[in-house]
Design an enzyme around this catalytic site. Structure first.
Site, PDB file in Angstrom:
ATOM      1  N   ARG A  68     -78.225 -68.550  -6.910  1.00 23.38           N
ATOM      2  CA  ARG A  68     -77.288 -67.771  -7.090  1.00 23.38           C
ATOM      3  C   ARG A  68     -75.740 -68.535  -7.055  1.00 23.38           C
ATOM      4  O   ARG A  68     -74.892 -68.189  -7.611  1.00 23.38           O
ATOM      5  CB  ARG A  68     -77.145 -66.607  -5.588  1.00 23.38           C
ATOM      6  N   GLN A  95     -66.542 -57.725   0.047  1.00 24.63           N
ATOM      7  CA  GLN A  95     -67.957 -57.962   0.702  1.00 24.63           C
ATOM      8  C   GLN A  95     -68.690 -59.097  -0.055  1.00 24.63           C
ATOM      9  O   GLN A  95     -69.748 -59.274   0.070  1.00 24.63           O
ATOM     10  CB  GLN A  95     -68.867 -56.521   0.483  1.00 24.63           C
ATOM     11  N   VAL A  97     -69.612 -62.861  -1.701  1.00 26.24           N
ATOM     12  CA  VAL A  97     -69.751 -64.116  -1.053  1.00 26.24           C
ATOM     13  C   VAL A  97     -69.455 -65.243  -2.027  1.00 26.24           C
ATOM     14  O   VAL A  97     -69.742 -66.365  -1.922  1.00 26.24           O
ATOM     15  CB  VAL A  97     -71.357 -64.203  -0.392  1.00 26.24           C
ATOM     16  N   ASP A  98     -68.918 -64.810  -3.097  1.00 26.43           N
ATOM     17  CA  ASP A  98     -69.059 -65.856  -4.385  1.00 26.43           C
ATOM     18  C   ASP A  98     -67.571 -66.610  -4.453  1.00 26.43           C
ATOM     19  O   ASP A  98     -67.432 -67.594  -4.948  1.00 26.43           O
ATOM     20  CB  ASP A  98     -68.995 -65.156  -5.758  1.00 26.43           C
ATOM     21  N   HIS A 113     -68.496 -60.615   4.516  1.00 24.21           N
ATOM     22  CA  HIS A 113     -70.081 -60.975   4.507  1.00 24.21           C
ATOM     23  C   HIS A 113     -70.010 -62.690   4.381  1.00 24.21           C
ATOM     24  O   HIS A 113     -71.344 -63.111   3.944  1.00 24.21           O
ATOM     25  CB  HIS A 113     -70.732 -60.423   3.432  1.00 24.21           C
ATOM     26  N   SER A 161     -70.389 -49.654  -3.886  1.00 21.55           N
ATOM     27  CA  SER A 161     -71.221 -48.352  -3.980  1.00 21.55           C
ATOM     28  C   SER A 161     -70.863 -47.736  -2.446  1.00 21.55           C
ATOM     29  O   SER A 161     -71.333 -46.684  -2.496  1.00 21.55           O
ATOM     30  CB  SER A 161     -72.706 -48.899  -3.946  1.00 21.55           C
ATOM     31  N   GLU A 184     -69.279 -46.148 -12.041  1.00 23.28           N
ATOM     32  CA  GLU A 184     -70.015 -44.899 -11.274  1.00 23.28           C
ATOM     33  C   GLU A 184     -69.533 -44.666  -9.881  1.00 23.28           C
ATOM     34  O   GLU A 184     -69.762 -45.316  -8.710  1.00 23.28           O
ATOM     35  CB  GLU A 184     -71.453 -45.243 -11.170  1.00 23.28           C
ATOM     36  N   ALA A 197     -63.962 -53.028 -13.754  1.00 28.85           N
ATOM     37  CA  ALA A 197     -63.142 -53.662 -12.956  1.00 28.85           C
ATOM     38  C   ALA A 197     -62.127 -54.311 -13.943  1.00 28.85           C
ATOM     39  O   ALA A 197     -60.977 -54.380 -13.827  1.00 28.85           O
ATOM     40  CB  ALA A 197     -63.494 -54.570 -11.922  1.00 28.85           C
TER      41      ALA A 197
HETATM   42  P1  NAD Z   1     -72.599 -52.669  -4.081  1.00 26.61           P
HETATM   43  O1  NAD Z   1     -72.936 -51.827  -2.923  1.00 26.61           O
HETATM   44  O2  NAD Z   1     -71.013 -53.174  -3.596  1.00 26.61           O
HETATM   45  O3  NAD Z   1     -72.784 -52.145  -5.519  1.00 26.61           O
HETATM   46  C1  NAD Z   1     -72.119 -52.639  -6.537  1.00 26.61           C
HETATM   47  C2  NAD Z   1     -70.922 -51.511  -7.215  1.00 26.61           C
HETATM   48  O4  NAD Z   1     -70.431 -51.929  -8.321  1.00 26.61           O
HETATM   49  C3  NAD Z   1     -71.833 -50.015  -7.742  1.00 26.61           C
HETATM   50  O5  NAD Z   1     -71.215 -49.011  -7.040  1.00 26.61           O
HETATM   51  C4  NAD Z   1     -71.592 -50.354  -9.313  1.00 26.61           C
HETATM   52  O6  NAD Z   1     -71.516 -48.893  -9.832  1.00 26.61           O
HETATM   53  C5  NAD Z   1     -70.297 -51.227  -9.520  1.00 26.61           C
HETATM   54  N1  NAD Z   1     -70.291 -51.803 -10.608  1.00 26.61           N
HETATM   55  C6  NAD Z   1     -71.193 -52.328 -11.398  1.00 26.61           C
HETATM   56  N2  NAD Z   1     -70.648 -52.957 -12.681  1.00 26.61           N
HETATM   57  C7  NAD Z   1     -68.953 -52.815 -12.337  1.00 26.61           C
HETATM   58  C8  NAD Z   1     -68.162 -53.198 -12.888  1.00 26.61           C
HETATM   59  N3  NAD Z   1     -68.159 -53.932 -14.246  1.00 26.61           N
HETATM   60  N4  NAD Z   1     -66.763 -53.034 -12.530  1.00 26.61           N
HETATM   61  C9  NAD Z   1     -66.733 -52.276 -11.503  1.00 26.61           C
HETATM   62  N5  NAD Z   1     -67.728 -51.690 -10.694  1.00 26.61           N
HETATM   63  C10 NAD Z   1     -68.999 -52.037 -11.213  1.00 26.61           C
HETATM   64  O7  NAD Z   1     -73.102 -54.322  -4.086  1.00 26.61           O
HETATM   65  P2  NAD Z   1     -74.610 -54.486  -3.966  1.00 26.61           P
HETATM   66  O8  NAD Z   1     -74.858 -55.358  -5.484  1.00 26.61           O
HETATM   67  O9  NAD Z   1     -75.751 -53.347  -4.022  1.00 26.61           O
HETATM   68  O10 NAD Z   1     -74.672 -55.612  -3.028  1.00 26.61           O
HETATM   69  C11 NAD Z   1     -74.688 -55.190  -1.584  1.00 26.61           C
HETATM   70  C12 NAD Z   1     -74.099 -56.615  -0.744  1.00 26.61           C
HETATM   71  O11 NAD Z   1     -74.347 -57.794  -1.425  1.00 26.61           O
HETATM   72  C13 NAD Z   1     -72.627 -56.266  -0.656  1.00 26.61           C
HETATM   73  O12 NAD Z   1     -72.244 -56.908   0.452  1.00 26.61           O
HETATM   74  C14 NAD Z   1     -72.350 -57.254  -1.932  1.00 26.61           C
HETATM   75  O13 NAD Z   1     -70.914 -57.591  -2.109  1.00 26.61           O
HETATM   76  C15 NAD Z   1     -73.156 -58.446  -1.726  1.00 26.61           C
HETATM   77  N6  NAD Z   1     -73.288 -59.050  -3.002  1.00 26.61           N
HETATM   78  C16 NAD Z   1     -72.347 -59.900  -3.458  1.00 26.61           C
HETATM   79  C17 NAD Z   1     -72.193 -60.586  -4.598  1.00 26.61           C
HETATM   80  C18 NAD Z   1     -71.238 -61.516  -4.941  1.00 26.61           C
HETATM   81  O14 NAD Z   1     -70.826 -62.077  -4.079  1.00 26.61           O
HETATM   82  N7  NAD Z   1     -70.721 -61.475  -6.364  1.00 26.61           N
HETATM   83  C19 NAD Z   1     -73.232 -60.300  -5.620  1.00 26.61           C
HETATM   84  C20 NAD Z   1     -74.342 -59.235  -5.214  1.00 26.61           C
HETATM   85  C21 NAD Z   1     -74.288 -58.667  -3.988  1.00 26.61           C
END
Ligand code: NAD
Length: 214
Positions: A68, A95, A97-98, A113, A161, A184, A197
Site C-alpha cells: 500500500r 479517514q 492514511v495516505d 485513522h 461510505s 454512490e 471527487a
Molecule cells: P469508505 O468506507 O470510505 O468507502 C469508499 C467510498 O468512496 C464509497 O462510498 C464509494 O462510493 C466512494 N468512491 C469511490 N470512488 C470514488 C470517487 N472517484 N470519488 C468519490 N467517491 C468515490 O472507504 P473504504 O475503502 O471502505 O475504507 C474504510 C477505511 O479504510 C476508511 O478509514 C478509509 O479511509 C480507509 N482506507 C484508506 C485509504 C487511503 O488512505 N487512501 C484507502 C483504503 C481504505
C-alpha cells in the site's frame, strides 16, 4: 450539482469542514477497501487491517502495508485534493492514511485513522501507526473533528461510505448546509452530487471562494 452551487453562493460559508474517505483518493489510483480493486492477493482488507490479523500473521500484514505504501508513493494528489487545499482556512478531517491532503498543500488536517508512513513499536515488530478495525482513534482527534463539524457553516463530505464508526457518527452532528460528493451517495447530507471527487470538487470549491467575494 447546480442546486448545491446555488446553496453555497447563498450561504457564503466562512467556516468549512471537509470530511473525506477512501473515495477522494480513488481518482489518484489508490483502491478503496470495499469497491473494485479492494482485494490484495485473495485477502479482503477488513481481514488484514485488524489487531487479530497482525497477532496471527504479522509478516503478511506488514507486506500488505508495504504494498500500500508503494501505491501511495507512486500516486499524486488529484484535482479533488488540490481543490480542497485552495480552501486555506478549512479544516480537513480525513479517514485516509495516505497523507495526500498534506501533499496537496492542506495545512490543517486531522488524520482520524493515522498515517501509513509512520510506525510504532509493539513487541518484536514495528507496526504502522494507523487505526485498525476495533481500535481507538488517536486521542483528541475525534473531539476536535466533532467540535469543528458542529460549528461549521458548510460540511463537505467526499468519498466516504459512512459505514466505518466512530468516524461515520460525525456527519449527523452537523446541522447547517451539507453537501456530499460520491458516485454512490450514502450519507444524509442536504445535497448529494453523484460524481467522482476529482470532477465535482473543483467547481464546489470555486463556488465557495467566489461566494466570499460577492
Ligand atoms: P469508505 O468506507 O470510505 O468507502 C469508499 C467510498 O468512496 C464509497 O462510498 C464509494 O462510493 C466512494 N468512491 C469511490 N470512488 C470514488 C470517487 N472517484 N470519488 C468519490 N467517491 C468515490 O472507504 P473504504 O475503502 O471502505 O475504507 C474504510 C477505511 O479504510 C476508511 O478509514 C478509509 O479511509 C480507509 N482506507 C484508506 C485509504 C487511503 O488512505 N487512501 C484507502 C483504503 C481504505
Amino acid at each position: 450539482m447546480q442546486d448545491a452551487l446555488t446553496a453555497i453562493r447563498r450561504a457564503a460559508p466562512r467556516k468549512v469542514v471537509v470530511f473525506t474517505g477512501a473515495g477522494v483518493s480513488a481518482d489518484s489510483g489508490i483502491p478503496t477497501f470495499r469497491g473494485a480493486g479492494g482485494l490484495w492477493r485473495s485477502f479482503r482488507a477488513e481481514d488484514l487491517a485488524t489487531p487479530e490479523a497482525f497477532a496471527r500473521d504479522p509478516k503478511l500484514v506488514l507486506e500488505w502495508y508495504e504494498w500500500r505504501r508503494g501505491l501511495v508513493r507512486a500516486a499524486e494528489p488529484n484535482a479533488a485534493h488540490r481543490a480542497i487545499a485552495r480552501l486555506e482556512d478549512a479544516l480537513v478531517v480525513t479517514q485516509n492514511v495516505d497523507g495526500l491532503h498534506r501533499r496537496a498543500g492542506s495545512r490543517d488536517v486531522v488524520e482520524l485513522h493515522g498515517n501509513i508512513f509512520r510506525t510504532r513499536r509493539v513487541g518484536d515488530y514495528e507496526r504502522p501507526d494507523v487505526v485498525w478495525f476495533g481500535e481507538m482513534l488517536p486521542e483528541g482527534a475525534l473531539e476536535r473533528a466533532a467540535e469543528a463539524i458542529r460549528e461549521a457553516d458548510l460540511l463537505l463530505v467526499i468519498g466516504t461510505s459512512g459505514v466505518v464508526y466512530p468516524a461515520a457518527g460525525l456527519v449527523p452532528l452537523h446541522r447547517g448546509l451539507s453537501i456530499e460528493i460520491n458516485p454512490e451517495p450514502s450519507t444524509a447530507c442536504q445535497f448529494s452530487i453523484a460524481a467522482r471527487a476529482a470532477e465535482a470538487t473543483p467547481p464546489v470549491v470555486d463556488a465557495i471562494l467566489e461566494s466570499r467575494h460577492d
